[in-house]
Design a protein around this motif. Structure first.
Motif, mmCIF file in Angstrom:
data_model
loop_
_atom_site.group_PDB
_atom_site.id
_atom_site.type_symbol
_atom_site.label_atom_id
_atom_site.label_comp_id
_atom_site.label_asym_id
_atom_site.label_seq_id
_atom_site.Cartn_x
_atom_site.Cartn_y
_atom_site.Cartn_z
ATOM 1 N N GLY A 58 -69.275 -20.257 36.929
ATOM 2 C CA GLY A 58 -69.878 -19.854 37.985
ATOM 3 C C GLY A 58 -70.013 -20.982 38.572
ATOM 4 N N ARG A 59 -70.501 -20.471 40.024
ATOM 5 C CA ARG A 59 -71.556 -21.400 41.611
ATOM 6 C C ARG A 59 -72.756 -22.062 40.651
ATOM 7 N NH1 ARG A 59 -72.416 -16.997 45.859
ATOM 8 N NH2 ARG A 59 -72.330 -15.405 43.798
ATOM 9 N N PHE A 60 -73.350 -20.853 40.308
ATOM 10 C CA PHE A 60 -74.752 -22.021 39.019
ATOM 11 C C PHE A 60 -73.742 -23.052 38.758
ATOM 12 C CE2 PHE A 60 -77.717 -22.241 36.068
ATOM 13 C CZ PHE A 60 -79.312 -23.141 37.488
ATOM 14 N N SER A 80 -70.832 -24.646 38.116
ATOM 15 C CA SER A 80 -70.484 -25.417 38.467
ATOM 16 C C SER A 80 -70.911 -26.225 39.416
ATOM 17 C CB SER A 80 -68.821 -25.159 39.166
ATOM 18 O OG SER A 80 -69.606 -24.205 39.992
ATOM 19 N N SER A 81 -72.153 -25.661 39.605
ATOM 20 C CA SER A 81 -72.594 -27.100 40.678
ATOM 21 C C SER A 81 -73.812 -27.673 39.819
ATOM 22 C CB SER A 81 -73.875 -25.993 41.636
ATOM 23 O OG SER A 81 -74.396 -27.254 42.013
ATOM 24 N N SER A 107 -70.920 -30.265 38.108
ATOM 25 C CA SER A 107 -69.675 -31.366 39.066
ATOM 26 C C SER A 107 -71.133 -32.161 39.539
ATOM 27 C CB SER A 107 -69.513 -30.636 40.429
ATOM 28 O OG SER A 107 -70.450 -30.133 41.029
ATOM 29 N N GLU A 154 -66.705 -22.978 28.777
ATOM 30 C CA GLU A 154 -66.186 -21.925 30.005
ATOM 31 C C GLU A 154 -65.198 -21.057 28.997
ATOM 32 O OE1 GLU A 154 -65.816 -18.988 31.979
ATOM 33 O OE2 GLU A 154 -67.157 -20.344 33.091
ATOM 34 N N LEU A 165 -61.211 -19.780 35.358
ATOM 35 C CA LEU A 165 -62.001 -21.182 35.960
ATOM 36 C C LEU A 165 -62.128 -22.728 35.328
ATOM 37 C CD1 LEU A 165 -64.975 -18.854 35.776
ATOM 38 C CD2 LEU A 165 -64.139 -19.979 38.233
ATOM 39 N N GLN A 191 -59.468 -23.771 37.268
ATOM 40 C CA GLN A 191 -59.975 -24.365 38.763
ATOM 41 C C GLN A 191 -60.530 -25.336 38.408
ATOM 42 O OE1 GLN A 191 -62.380 -21.433 40.832
ATOM 43 N NE2 GLN A 191 -63.637 -23.054 41.837
ATOM 44 N N TRP A 192 -61.163 -25.971 37.662
ATOM 45 C CA TRP A 192 -61.749 -26.911 37.223
ATOM 46 C C TRP A 192 -61.739 -28.200 36.431
ATOM 47 C CZ3 TRP A 192 -66.248 -28.000 39.988
ATOM 48 C CH2 TRP A 192 -67.035 -26.969 40.631
ATOM 49 N N LYS A 248 -80.181 -19.304 33.504
ATOM 50 C CA LYS A 248 -80.370 -18.656 34.584
ATOM 51 C C LYS A 248 -80.501 -17.271 34.573
ATOM 52 C CE LYS A 248 -77.015 -16.584 37.854
ATOM 53 N NZ LYS A 248 -76.016 -16.806 38.318
ATOM 54 N N GLU A 277 -81.719 -16.854 42.749
ATOM 55 C CA GLU A 277 -81.985 -15.772 44.262
ATOM 56 C C GLU A 277 -83.397 -16.132 44.385
ATOM 57 O OE1 GLU A 277 -79.967 -12.927 44.053
ATOM 58 O OE2 GLU A 277 -77.513 -14.312 43.851
#
Length: 236
Positions: free
Chosen positions: A32-34, A36-37, A40, A53, A58, A61-62, A119, A141
């Protein structure tokens, strides 16, 4: 290799990383956003990283962007097959699905992973992860919200809380410090915070010395307790 586990051969080191057995690298579960950041960024820094994953979308995508494997990390056998026990650090980026997050973290605990970062999306979620053995729990968040609140409330340009209130900030120098050396300002004596370094426009960052002079256009890197830094940053 079981059907539930598929290596992305297009990634430059996915298979090699998973089977290296050299006790190095970071396993990132969830793209997800967390996740994958993190994956990468680590890959861009040249770190050994393997992303896991379960979503084919996804994975597609990656694919080719980070070393990855398609697998269901809630299944302990799948984690064992991809060599998860060889990674000293694992990041559980699955936060939205509480059951999956807990199962994956528990699987890593059972494997004896030395460092597990997980997370969480709530304080209750964080407490569960800590109780089952996660070493570090991140609430992205909430952490981001607290950081922004500090930034918009004063002259702070960046804010990082390290632990137990100890914080490092980047800020503009208060008017009373401009034109004076660190020793002359007595910042530590008066405010209980420490100027770590000074960045002048067009100059390299320098660690602060007693004779370091502060100019109006400088940026200060200051450390100390959050409450004391707020007081110092509030000075005109």
């Amino acid at each position: 290799m079981a059907d539930s586990t598929r290596f992305d051969r297009g990634s430059r080191s996915a298979g090699a990383t998973a089977r290296s057995g050299k006790d190095s690298g970071v396993l990132v579960i969830g793209l997800g956003r967390f996740g994958s950041s993190i994956a990468s960024t680590l890959d861009g820094l040249g770190q050994d990283v393997l992303a896991v994953e379960r979503s084919p979308e996804l994975v597609a995508q990656w694919s080719g962007r980070v070393p990855l494997v398609e697998a269901d990390a809630t299944n302990p056998e799948a984690l064992d097959q991809l060599g998860a026990r060889d990674f000293p650090v694992a990041v559980v980026g699955v936060g939205s699905y509480l059951e999956a997050s807990v199962l994956i973290t528990g699987n890593l605990v059972d494997l004896g992973t030395p460092q597990i970062w997980a997370k969480a999306i709530s304080n209750e979620h964080a407490r569960i992860l800590q109780r089952i053995g996660a070493h570090h729990v991140v609430l992205p968040e909430a952490d981001a919200g607290a950081r922004v609140a500090h930034l918009v409330s004063g002259k702070m340009l960046d804010y990082i809380e390290v632990e137990d209130g100890f914080t490092i900030v980047k800020m503009r120098p208060p008017r009373e410090t401009q034109g004076f050396t660190i020793a002359q300002t007595k910042i530590r004596e008066r405010y209980g915070v420490t100027v770590v370094g000074v960045k002048s426009p067009g100059q390299d960052f320098v660690y602060a010395e007693p004779d370091t002079r502060i100019s109006p256009d400088d940026l200060l890197v200051v450390s100390g307790h959050a409450d004391l830094l707020e007081r110092f940053a509030a000075r005109p």
